[in-house]
Design an enzyme around this catalytic site. Structure first.
Site, short mmCIF file in Angstrom:
data_model
loop_
_atom_site.label_atom_id
_atom_site.label_comp_id
_atom_site.label_asym_id
_atom_site.label_seq_id
_atom_site.Cartn_x
_atom_site.Cartn_y
_atom_site.Cartn_z
N HIS A 307 0.78 -1.15 -0.08
CA HIS A 307 0.02 -0.09 -0.24
C HIS A 307 0.93 1.19 0.15
O HIS A 307 2.04 1.33 0.70
CB HIS A 307 -0.96 0.04 1.15
N ASP A 364 -7.89 -3.78 -0.84
CA ASP A 364 -8.54 -3.96 -2.41
C ASP A 364 -8.33 -5.59 -2.68
O ASP A 364 -9.24 -5.92 -3.51
CB ASP A 364 -7.60 -3.25 -3.09
#
Length: 428
Positions: A307, A364
């Site tokens: 991330h 995600d």
């Protein structure tokens, strides 16, 4: 520690105050920089080192994997609260009492009716239209049906605008899906909870019954909580900067939806499924693709791992991994795409290359898996993200307006042509 920072330019020294947040974050306040220095500005592409505001909503520490809403850890909220409680917390600053929560939910249900003329606008879109474009347009269209601007100095006006959009947005999102699926529009059932009612509006067949699945409802509730706010990201900053012009709430939210649409922001979970589809088409060899991901000369990019903010782990991913496992076990879905996802996850969690670099599966990755297992098409993934992010956008817009922040107006460093005379067309 000095409470000022000194900047030296061409032998001249300038002092600027250092401000400290409640979590000991330090920032140099340079709002007087241009005035003090006679026009010098800073250059920070992407604003990665620039704070645009002071905010009391969300605290994020990417190095330590911390995410808190209004001081409450994301782990505790996901375990103990439901989405409407978290929405109330984000927007109004405190967790609601039972009475406040019931009123909030009832007021949202009272405002959930969407004007029939909105359907005419929806009818104007082809079935192939991307749901995010449809939702952004319909959210903006709500302005025409609610033309009076929100008086931000009136708590009643502000509250009405908030429950109005929280009531109508799930309807618009479900309609965008049903339009694409060729299904009749559905208004839901006021006897259901907020998340359960949304699922009913999405999936109830015209001739069938809606059967609530608590595992699915719980998983989606958690996903929406995890997506509800994330500090000053692209879409949130867009909502604030549009709102800083005193644009209304619906217009500001429409702009945020458009910002979220981008594949580098809200489209990341869609990119995960598209990557898994590509791996399946190439034979489904996860080891081959993990090797490609480690090869710096290979253009392949492993989506859904690591991330840009969290340098250790994404705290939201730990929570939603459990929900993903529960959904897959409950539904008993047999899907080669999901098998590939589980294979990639297993290898990444065991491979020293990924473990040492802290390239863990992020939110995600797991949200894409859950949505696919639930039967939500990939083009709706970002719309689901928008539904979750809605209370965060509202909270940020409300905070910005109540703090009476100035209109956003970034500077630039001009790198174009110097002054030059105009040439007549015959001499160009």
């Amino acid at each position: 520690m000095s409470k000022n920072a000194t900047l030296e330019i061409n032998g001249e020294k300038y002092e600027f105050p250092i401000i400290e947040g409640t979590e000991k974050e330090l920032a140099i306040n340079i709002k007087a920089l241009r005035t003090a220095t006679g026009g010098i500005t800073t250059l920070d592409p992407g604003y990665k080192n620039t704070g645009s505001c002071e905010s009391a909503i969300t605290f994020l520490n990417g190095e330590e994997g911390i995410l808190r809403y209004r001081g409450y850890s994301i782990e505790e909220l996901a375990e103990k609260a439901d989405f409407l409680e978290v929405a109330y917390l984000l927007i109004f600053g405190e967790l609601p009492t039972t009475e406040e929560l019931n009123k909030f939910h009832n007021d949202i249900k009272d405002q959930s009716h969407v004007d029939e003329d909105i359907k005419k606008i929806l009818d104007g879109f082809p079935k192939s239209a991307h749901p995010m474009g449809v939702i952004s347009s319909l959210t903006s269209a709500l302005i025409a049906f609610n033309p009076s601007s929100v008086n931000v100095d009136s708590p009643e006006d502000m509250y009405l605008a908030i429950v109005r959009i929280l009531g109508k947005f799930p309807v618009l999102t479900a309609w965008a899906y049903r339009k694409r699926a060729g299904l009749a529009m559905d208004y839901g059932d006021d006897s259901l909870g907020y998340v359960d009612n949304f699922l009913k509006m999405m999936f109830k067949k015209p001739s069938g019954e809606y059967n609530s699945n608590p595992v699915i409802v719980n998983a989606l509730d958690k996903l929406l909580i995890l997506h509800a706010d994330h500090e000053q990201n692209c879409s949130t900053s867009t909502v604030r900067i549009v709102g800083s012009s005193h644009a209304g709430l619906f217009a500001s939210l429409s702009a945020g939806i458009s910002a979220l649409w981008g594949p580098l922001h809200g489209g990341a979970n869609q990119a995960v499924i598209e990557m898994l589809e590509a791996i399946k088409e190439d034979g489904g060899d996860t080891k081959k693709y993990m090797a490609k991901a480690k090869d710096k000369s290979d253009p392949f990019r492993l989506m859904g791992f690591g991330h840009r903010v969290y340098k250790n782990f994404d705290p939201r991913a730990k929570i939603i991994k459990v929900a993903a496992d529960e959904v897959l076990n409950d539904l008993g879905v047999e899907d080669p795409i999901l098998d590939i996802a589980k294979g990639l996850e297993k290898e990444a969690l065991e491979d020293p290359y990924f473990v040492d670099r802290k390239l863990y599966p992020n939110v995600d990755f797991y949200s894409g898996i859950i949505y696919r297992a639930m039967g939500i098409p990939v083009e709706m993934f970002t719309a689901m993200f928008a539904l979750g992010r809605l209370p965060g956008w509202i909270a940020q817009w409300r905070e910005m307006r109540l703090r009476k922040e100035p209109i956003g107006r970034p500077r630039q460093v001009y790198i174009g042509e110097n002054h030059r005379p105009f040439k007549d067309i015959d001499f160009r």
